[in-house]
Write an enzyme that holds these catalytic residues in place. Structure first.
Site, short mmCIF file in Angstrom:
data_model
loop_
_atom_site.label_atom_id
_atom_site.label_comp_id
_atom_site.label_asym_id
_atom_site.label_seq_id
_atom_site.Cartn_x
_atom_site.Cartn_y
_atom_site.Cartn_z
CE LYS A 98 -2.99 -2.80 0.22
NZ LYS A 98 -3.74 -3.26 -0.80
CE LYS B 168 -5.98 3.65 6.23
NZ LYS B 168 -6.51 3.52 4.41
CG ASN C 198 -8.46 -4.40 -4.50
OD1 ASN C 198 -8.29 -4.18 -3.38
ND2 ASN C 198 -10.26 -3.72 -4.58
NE ARG D 98 -9.88 -8.83 -5.13
CZ ARG D 98 -10.06 -7.78 -4.25
NH1 ARG D 98 -8.19 -7.66 -3.61
NH2 ARG D 98 -11.06 -7.56 -3.68
C1 MV4 Z 1 -9.72 4.80 6.13
C2 MV4 Z 1 -10.68 4.96 6.90
C3 MV4 Z 1 -10.86 6.54 6.43
N1 MV4 Z 1 -9.81 7.34 6.68
N2 MV4 Z 1 -8.70 6.19 5.61
C4 MV4 Z 1 -11.07 0.41 5.45
C5 MV4 Z 1 -10.47 -0.63 5.07
C6 MV4 Z 1 -9.36 -0.02 4.39
N3 MV4 Z 1 -9.64 -0.99 2.59
C7 MV4 Z 1 -9.64 1.10 3.68
N4 MV4 Z 1 -9.99 1.50 5.01
C8 MV4 Z 1 -11.04 2.29 5.71
N5 MV4 Z 1 -9.15 3.50 5.66
C9 MV4 Z 1 -8.79 6.50 6.42
N6 MV4 Z 1 -7.49 7.99 6.42
C10 MV4 Z 1 -11.93 4.64 6.55
C11 MV4 Z 1 -12.07 3.10 6.03
C12 MV4 Z 1 -12.68 2.08 6.55
C13 MV4 Z 1 -13.65 1.44 4.87
C14 MV4 Z 1 -13.65 1.77 3.94
C15 MV4 Z 1 -14.37 1.13 2.98
C16 MV4 Z 1 -15.61 1.20 4.09
C17 MV4 Z 1 -15.77 0.23 4.20
C18 MV4 Z 1 -14.89 0.51 5.81
C19 MV4 Z 1 -14.97 0.46 7.16
C20 MV4 Z 1 -14.16 1.24 7.95
C21 MV4 Z 1 -13.09 1.80 8.15
#
Ligand code: MV4
Length: 448
Positions: free
Chosen positions: A116, A158, A290, A292
């Site tokens: 990432k 992250k 992603n 895929r």
């Molecule tokens: C975030 C976010 C808020 N702020 N990044 C969750 C999994 C990954 N794909 C990235 N995710 C998130 N990143 C920042 N800077 C909130 C999430 C997130 C989320 C994102 C998409 C769909 C559902 C989610 C549920 C919780 C947190």
């Protein structure tokens, strides 16, 4: 063109890929574990090979078995589907060294998308908006504190090797940042054998909006609109729709163009998805790529009138894209419902077992992508998705009406599914208004 494709997957996606192969006049090889002897994808395949025991690690993730199956059956390409080996750069490399085409991006692109931090650097290089943050790995408490003071709390820690929410920590203040920094690192080390973490400003109540791209090996890249995947539970998507109910044409075009720039900068080919967060002020920020084909690809196929699996196969064989950007327009509204063998009233506990009675939904505006049938026993060893209901109608309102009807038609006696939950969600006024963010399910549909 390929003569024979091995499908290194199971369930509905194995069937979906097989259908695309048949439509192209390509023979198929189905591989299966001992738990999948009665699977539908075996019945239609030209060749079948058992690749091991029920646990995925001994079958669908068993690279030597799968390569041996391809060699025995003289397959000239492998489609990995989603999950399993689909984002395994080592597998893509092994295929190449065995002279078997991997139907997906280059191993180097899989690697770059899987990291990432590297993907975020690519986005910055391609002038694609990213969430304010560290723009690289964080290597000490001190550095984490400095970045957080610059961008302001709350922040997210992250894992570079993460995705899907694993190895993520939120911090609202300096003490919780220090704790979160260490726990995110150790969780990432355990889960991915890579403790690299980075820092981002926490975007409040974002929508998850992703752009589908398709690219060939001659430098052509197109985008196929967006999917709104905001309805999730614990990072598992429940339903996806296209178009996003709140996206205006200008933002859509800006996101599409950003995704194409990113793909071109990465020399990416095959199908791919560029994930963005959309904040409450309609700003978008790149988060992940992603590499895929995704579970939710059918909603894009319905609104763009395309066949993404067919296109992936053609592109892997060296063909040019069958479409240019001008050929692509969005028509109507599509929604996909992931029908899982789970009990929403028992904390989504898996509900495998014998399907005693089964009736598939059908009729105008309905697509049913599934491998189940009456008398099929859902094995307990794999993910619990037993089918995808996809509806497509001129408007979102009409799509919701068709979905209600189709969910009522669907009969799966013997197992409990998420179909009932979807009927409740569809009747919720916030959903009807398109007002969902990534916290919707936990607010309204999770037991407290
Ligand atoms: C975030 C976010 C808020 N702020 N990044 C969750 C999994 C990954 N794909 C990235 N995710 C998130 N990143 C920042 N800077 C909130 C999430 C997130 C989320 C994102 C998409 C769909 C559902 C989610 C549920 C919780 C947190």
């Amino acid at each position: 063109m390929f003569h024979r494709i091995l499908i290194a997957n199971r369930g509905e996606i194995a069937l979906r890929i097989q259908r695309a192969c048949k439509d192209l006049g390509i023979e198929t090889v189905a591989v299966y574990s001992e738990a999948d002897r009665d699977s539908l994808h075996l019945r239609y395949a030209d060749h079948t090979v058992c690749i091991g025991r029920a646990p995925s690690a001994e079958s669908y993730l068993n690279i030597p078995s799968i390569i041996a199956a391809a060699e025995i059956t003289d397959a000239d390409a492998i489609h990995p589907g989603y999950g399993f080996l689909s984002e395994n750069e080592h597998f893509a490399e092994v295929c190449q060294s065995c002279n078997i085409k991997f139907i997906g991006p280059a191993a180097s692109a899989i690697k770059e998308c899987g990291d990432k931090v590297a993907a975020k650097r690519l986005a910055l290089a391609a002038d694609v908006p990213t969430v304010p943050g560290s723009d690289g790995p964080i290597t000490s408490e001190q550095e984490a504190l400095e970045v957080a003071r610059q961008i302001g709390f709350p922040v997210l820690i992250k894992a570079a090797a993460g995705g899907g929410g694993r190895g993520m920590r939120i911090a609202h203040n300096e003490p919780s940042l220090v704790t979160g920094y260490h726990s995110a690192r150790s969780e990432a080390e355990t889960a991915f054998k890579d403790s690299t973490v980075y820092l981002e400003k926490f975007v409040e109540k974002p929508r998850h909006v992703e752009i589908q791209i398709m690219a060939d090996q001659h430098g052509n890249v197109v985008h196929l609109g967006e999917r709104d995947c905001s309805l999730q539970r614990r990072h598992q998507k429940l339903l996806e729709e296209s178009p996003c109910p709140v996206l205006d044409p200008e933002t859509r075009q800006a996101m599409g163009e950003a995704a194409v720039r990113l793909a071109k900068t990465a020399n990416y080919f095959s199908a791919g998805t560029v994930e963005f967060l959309l904040d409450q002020d309609k700003n978008f920020y790149f988060i992940e790529i992603n590499s895929r084909i995704q579970v939710e690809h059918p909603v894009t196929e319905m609104v763009t009138n395309t066949d993404l699996i067919r296109e992936m196969i053609l592109v892997a064989a060296g063909h040019r894209l069958s479409m240019s950007q001008e050929d692509i327009s969005l028509s109507g509204h599509a929604i996909e419902f992931r029908i899982n063998a789970e009990d929403p009233d028992r904390n989504f506990q898996p509900s495998p077992g014998l399907i005693e009675k089964f009736v598939a939904p059908a009729g105008p505006g309905v697509r049913w992508d599934s491998h189940i049938y009456q008398g099929y026993r859902v094995p307990p060893h794999y993910d619990s998705m037993v089918g995808k209901l996809i509806v497509h109608r001129p408007t979102r309102k009409e799509a919701i009406a068709v979905a209600m009807r189709a969910l009522q038609e669907l009969t799966t006696e013997g197992i409990t599914t998420t179909a009932g939950l979807f009927q409740q969600i569809l009747q919720h006024s916030d959903f009807a208004a398109g007002e969902v963010d990534t916290g919707f399910i936990d607010r309204y549909f999770s037991p407290r």
